[in-house]
Design a protein around this motif. Structure first.
Motif, PDB file in Angstrom:
ATOM      1  N   VAL A  41      25.443 -18.023 -44.586  1.00  0.00           N
ATOM      2  CA  VAL A  41      26.134 -16.818 -45.002  1.00  0.00           C
ATOM      3  C   VAL A  41      25.823 -16.717 -46.633  1.00  0.00           C
ATOM      4  O   VAL A  41      25.948 -17.820 -47.137  1.00  0.00           O
ATOM      5  N   ARG A  45      27.619 -12.226 -49.376  1.00  0.00           N
ATOM      6  CA  ARG A  45      28.569 -11.815 -48.236  1.00  0.00           C
ATOM      7  C   ARG A  45      29.645 -12.661 -48.617  1.00  0.00           C
ATOM      8  O   ARG A  45      30.986 -12.092 -48.219  1.00  0.00           O
ATOM      9  N   THR A  46      29.652 -13.874 -48.880  1.00  0.00           N
ATOM     10  CA  THR A  46      30.908 -14.792 -49.215  1.00  0.00           C
ATOM     11  C   THR A  46      31.798 -13.954 -50.287  1.00  0.00           C
ATOM     12  O   THR A  46      33.019 -14.031 -50.423  1.00  0.00           O
ATOM     13  N   GLU A  48      32.091 -11.022 -51.059  1.00  0.00           N
ATOM     14  CA  GLU A  48      32.725  -9.745 -50.533  1.00  0.00           C
ATOM     15  C   GLU A  48      33.966 -10.329 -49.475  1.00  0.00           C
ATOM     16  O   GLU A  48      34.850  -9.739 -49.547  1.00  0.00           O
ATOM     17  N   TYR A  49      33.825 -11.461 -48.644  1.00  0.00           N
ATOM     18  CA  TYR A  49      34.656 -12.132 -47.846  1.00  0.00           C
ATOM     19  C   TYR A  49      35.874 -12.623 -48.882  1.00  0.00           C
ATOM     20  O   TYR A  49      36.972 -12.311 -48.472  1.00  0.00           O
ATOM     21  N   GLU A  85      28.057  -5.162 -40.560  1.00  0.00           N
ATOM     22  CA  GLU A  85      27.421  -6.021 -41.493  1.00  0.00           C
ATOM     23  C   GLU A  85      26.421  -7.129 -41.394  1.00  0.00           C
ATOM     24  O   GLU A  85      25.720  -7.515 -41.873  1.00  0.00           O
ATOM     25  N   SER A  86      26.481  -7.419 -39.955  1.00  0.00           N
ATOM     26  CA  SER A  86      25.461  -8.352 -39.442  1.00  0.00           C
ATOM     27  C   SER A  86      24.178  -8.171 -39.533  1.00  0.00           C
ATOM     28  O   SER A  86      23.345  -9.027 -39.387  1.00  0.00           O
ATOM     29  N   VAL A  90      23.044  -7.632 -46.737  1.00  0.00           N
ATOM     30  CA  VAL A  90      23.763  -8.502 -47.271  1.00  0.00           C
ATOM     31  C   VAL A  90      24.039  -9.827 -46.285  1.00  0.00           C
ATOM     32  O   VAL A  90      24.377 -10.966 -47.002  1.00  0.00           O
ATOM     33  N   ASN A  91      23.551  -9.793 -44.937  1.00  0.00           N
ATOM     34  CA  ASN A  91      23.447 -10.894 -44.084  1.00  0.00           C
ATOM     35  C   ASN A  91      21.997 -11.248 -43.828  1.00  0.00           C
ATOM     36  O   ASN A  91      21.780 -11.936 -42.963  1.00  0.00           O
ATOM     37  N   ASP A 245      31.098 -13.550 -38.396  1.00  0.00           N
ATOM     38  CA  ASP A 245      30.817 -12.575 -37.124  1.00  0.00           C
ATOM     39  C   ASP A 245      31.728 -12.689 -36.084  1.00  0.00           C
ATOM     40  O   ASP A 245      31.650 -11.992 -34.923  1.00  0.00           O
TER      41      ASP A 245
END
Length: 338
Positions: A41, A45-46, A48-49, A85-86, A90-91, A245
């Protein structure tokens, strides 16, 4: 191996720590460990999470926010303007090579809601099952009678309508199951796939057999679907599964991130009682619309999987991680949880 662990926010870093997660039970403990071990990741993306989940104080709150994240960013609706997003930039850390050799992929799909659906009725759902369950060779024929073509075409059309999410599709390679589809469908493929792919949620109702379909499609079909997509953001057709995911689960174990663009996920084999002699590669594919030709067999999952106790789950995961640590350069991956 790339040792790039997720940079979780302070609240999530705290909840992911084993001394904090372990008292909550094996399922929570294993799900938390997955976040500590995940290497695929990206920082973007981290971030964002972390921002989406924000401040949570308990594992239940974290799980609730995680489900919300999946709905918003991964398991997106078909009418959402952006892809999952996968498959977005960003991924990119988890993306696989776009030019993977064309070959066949396998999926196991539940047909429970389709066969029993009051919306479809016996004219489509039950009629499809009754027609093809006892004549499964017909599913693998290129052309049937006009009536049969109409029936399976209507069934698949209705199925696609009910697939309201454009979520990533978990898949495995037919070659990892012998590569011979006619031979494979003669085996107990429903339970074999359920166990090899780590699908602990099936059957969902104890004592009730679950009707399932064997789905087979190609990498080329996935590439074509991505190129034809009108949604924004799709830059990849294939990626490896990460903790962002899928739902939080003890049956999912992250895999070490290897250099080279062919770093797949590896499924937890529910039926293996020793150290894995080989891993089953797993990938996410860009979503496709099903066609009648994709349904290769029908069957039932009628018995529970072997990992019915917390101790069995933890033991299976530890053996899986131990074997992952034996991969070249992966000696420091993960942890054996006592």
């Amino acid at each position: 191996m790339i040792h790039a662990l997720m940079k979780l926010s302070p609240p999530l870093h705290h909840l992911a720590a084993d001394p904090v997660a372990a008292p909550e039970g094996v399922t929570v403990r294993c799900a938390a460990a997955n976040f500590r071990w995940e290497q695929a990741v990206s920082d973007g993306r981290t971030d964002e999470y972390n921002a989406y989940v924000d401040v949570v104080a308990t594992h239940n709150e974290w799980q609730g926010e995680h489900k919300g994240y999946l709905r918003s960013f991964v398991q997106v609706a078909k009418d959402h303007p952006r892809v999952s997003e996968s498959f977005m930039t960003v991924n990119s850390l988890a993306h696989l090579k776009e030019d993977l050799d064309n070959t066949y992929l396998l999926r196991l799909e539940s047909l429970d809601s389709m066969v029993d659906s009051a919306l479809l009725g016996p004219a489509i759902g039950e009629a499809f099952w009754l027609r093809f369950f006892n004549s499964q060779k017909d599913l693998r024929k290129d052309r049937l009678s006009d009536a049969d073509e109409k029936l399976r075409g209507e069934f698949v059309d209705q199925w696609n309508v009910r697939r309201v999410q454009a979520r990533p599709m978990f898949a495995a390679f037919l070659n990892d199951f012998g590569g011979d589809l006619p031979a494979f469908v003669k085996a107990d493929w429903p339970h074999l796939l359920r166990d090899r792919l780590g699908l602990t949620h099936w059957p969902s109702t104890p004592g009730k057999p679950l009707p399932v379909a064997l789905i087979c499609y190609t990498l080329d079909e996935v590439r074509e679907a991505r190129l034809a997509a009108t949604k924004k953001g799709a830059v990849a057709s294939f990626s490896r599964p990460t903790v962002l995911d899928t739902e939080m689960s003890a049956a999912f174990v992250p895999a070490p991130l290897l250099v080279g663009g062919e770093s797949y996920g590896y499924t937890l084999d529910l039926a293996n009682t020793g150290l894995p002699s080989a891993f089953t590669p797993e990938l996410l594919t860009f979503p496709i619309e099903y066609q009648p030709k994709h349904i290769k067999a029908l069957g039932f999952i009628s018995r529970a999987h072997p990992l019915q106790t917390d101790a069995a789950v933890l033991d299976a995961r530890n053996r899986h991680v131990q074997e992952l640590q034996g991969l070249p350069g992966c000696g420091g991956f993960g942890e054996i949880l006592p």
